[in-house]
Design an enzyme around this catalytic site. Structure first.
Site, PDB file in Angstrom:
ATOM      1  N   CYS A 134      30.891  51.681  52.812  1.00 55.86           N
ATOM      2  CA  CYS A 134      29.660  50.897  52.797  1.00 55.86           C
ATOM      3  C   CYS A 134      29.872  49.590  52.033  1.00 55.86           C
ATOM      4  O   CYS A 134      29.863  49.581  50.800  1.00 55.86           O
ATOM      5  CB  CYS A 134      28.539  51.716  52.153  1.00 55.86           C
ATOM      6  N   CYS A 137      26.993  48.441  49.809  1.00 59.94           N
ATOM      7  CA  CYS A 137      26.916  49.149  48.525  1.00 59.94           C
ATOM      8  C   CYS A 137      27.986  48.657  47.547  1.00 59.94           C
ATOM      9  O   CYS A 137      27.724  48.519  46.350  1.00 59.94           O
ATOM     10  CB  CYS A 137      27.146  50.653  48.723  1.00 59.94           C
ATOM     11  N   ASP A 138      29.176  48.421  48.023  1.00 59.83           N
ATOM     12  CA  ASP A 138      30.322  48.301  47.110  1.00 59.83           C
ATOM     13  C   ASP A 138      31.006  46.941  47.068  1.00 59.83           C
ATOM     14  O   ASP A 138      31.897  46.734  46.244  1.00 59.83           O
ATOM     15  CB  ASP A 138      31.372  49.367  47.483  1.00 59.83           C
TER      16      ASP A 138
END
Ligand code: NAP
Length: 322
Positions: A134, A137-138
């Site tokens: 993701c 997200c990261d």
């Protein structure tokens, strides 16, 4: 003794636990069959920095423990095992875990989706240590680093472009010379000078230094030659699969297997069965959106149960003929 519950929730991710929290606070005494590997995709995430309310960020597994604990505090009960069979053809609805049968008036399906994995042992062991599924997200953890993105669909193009805002270099690796992605997405990625396309190539191994991803070994499929490139991050963007195998013969779903709910609601095609989270959502796929739809499912289920009880009460109170 009739031990049919009002509500069973299948799934132990943000959607399932949020549904459990709302349902428990509404005195529905939900049973959450959370799965053997409860917690969902956040269990393979490291820091979560985009969930509102955690200004310093939080580890994915810790966040799931908090979600679970909060639902438990209001009386949700848990079965830490996988559902093996369901029968939604009549009421009460039936749900099995192995040989044990559970029955309920209403069921919320929140079994999520799973990111497809390359299937390498090194990929598995470095999840959360540089290997991610993701970018939204990261990506911020890879500021001024070098990363590899795998995939040739829209997700891979989108993730590569997003990562290029943070990383110094993004190598996009795809197994074919043709891409599944739309041409506009490909053109946008190609126009980005930080993104290099490498095809037809696969990832052979993820390499680590001090327990963190440090390089990726690539294999050129046209020559079979391998080479290592430095990368602190590997983003696998080869698609997701909804966890719906158990439900496909009973609940409406789209071609990819995602459950279909009625417009603006979490109701499925079966009365009393609701669906929430990534099992219906192939667009947003965020913890916060999953949690939101888990809340919606609990409210929908609560209203549905209340209406049903209302009907039953009315039927009991009605004068009998004859
Ligand atoms: P996808 O379109 O199914 O593409 C998956 C890609 O991963 C394909 O290029 C596939 O290669 C590759 N792949 C699959 N298994 C692999 C493996 N084991 N090893 C290496 N490569 C592998 O999935 P997606 O990109 O996640 O997109 C899913 C849907 O969401 C699509 O409909 C897409 O249009 C949509 N989407 C839209 C947007 C947007 O419009 N902004 C953004 C993201 C996603 P092959 O091509 O060789 O099979």
């Amino acid at each position: 003794m009739n031990d049919t519950r009002e509500l069973i929730i299948i799934g132990g991710g943000p959607a399932g636990y949020t549904a459990a929290l709302y349902a428990a606070r509404a005195n529905l005494e939900p049973l959450v069959i959370e799965g053997f590997a409860w917690g969902g995709q956040l269990m393979i995430t490291s820091d979560v920095e985009n969930y509102p309310g955690y200004p310093e960020g939080i580890l994915g597994p810790q966040m799931m423990q908090d979600f679970r604990h909060q639902a438990e505090r209001f009386g949700a009960e848990f079965v830490t095992d996988d559902v093996t069979k369901v029968d939604f053809t009549e009421h009460p609805l039936r749900v099995w875990v192995g040989d044990t049968e559970h029955t309920a008036e209403a069921v919320i399906v929140a079994t999520g989706a799973s990111a497809r994995q390359l299937g390498l042992e090194s990929e598995r062991s470095l999840q959360g240590k540089g290997v991610s599924y993701c970018a939204v997200c990261d990506a911020a953890f890879f500021r001024e680093k070098e990363v590899v993105v795998v995939g040739g669909g829209d997700s891979a193009m989108e993730e590569a472009a997003f990562l290029a805002k943070f990383a110094n270099k993004v190598t996009l690796v795809h197994r074919r010379d043709e891409f599944r992605a739309s041409s506009i997405m490909i053109d946008r990625a190609r126009a980005n000078e930080k993104i290099e396309f490498v095809t037809p190539t696969v990832v052979d191994e993820v390499l680590a230094h001090d327990g963190q991803t440090s390089a990726v070994r690539l294999r050129d499929l046209s020559t079979d030659e391998t080479r290592e490139i430095q990368a602190q991050g590997l983003f696998v963007a080869i698609g997701h699969d909804p966890n719906t195998k158990l439900f496909l013969d009973q609940l409406d779903h789209d071609e990819a297997g995602y459950l279909v709910t009625k417009q603006g609601s979490t109701e499925t095609n079966v009365e009393g069965v609701f669906a929430a989270g990534d099992v219906v959502d192939h667009t947003y796929r965020q913890a916060v959106t999953a949690a939101g739809s888990g809340c919606m499912a609990a409210l929908d289920a609560e209203r549905w149960l209340a209406a049903r009880e209302g009907h039953a009460a009315t039927a009991l109170a009605a004068p009998r003929e004859g």
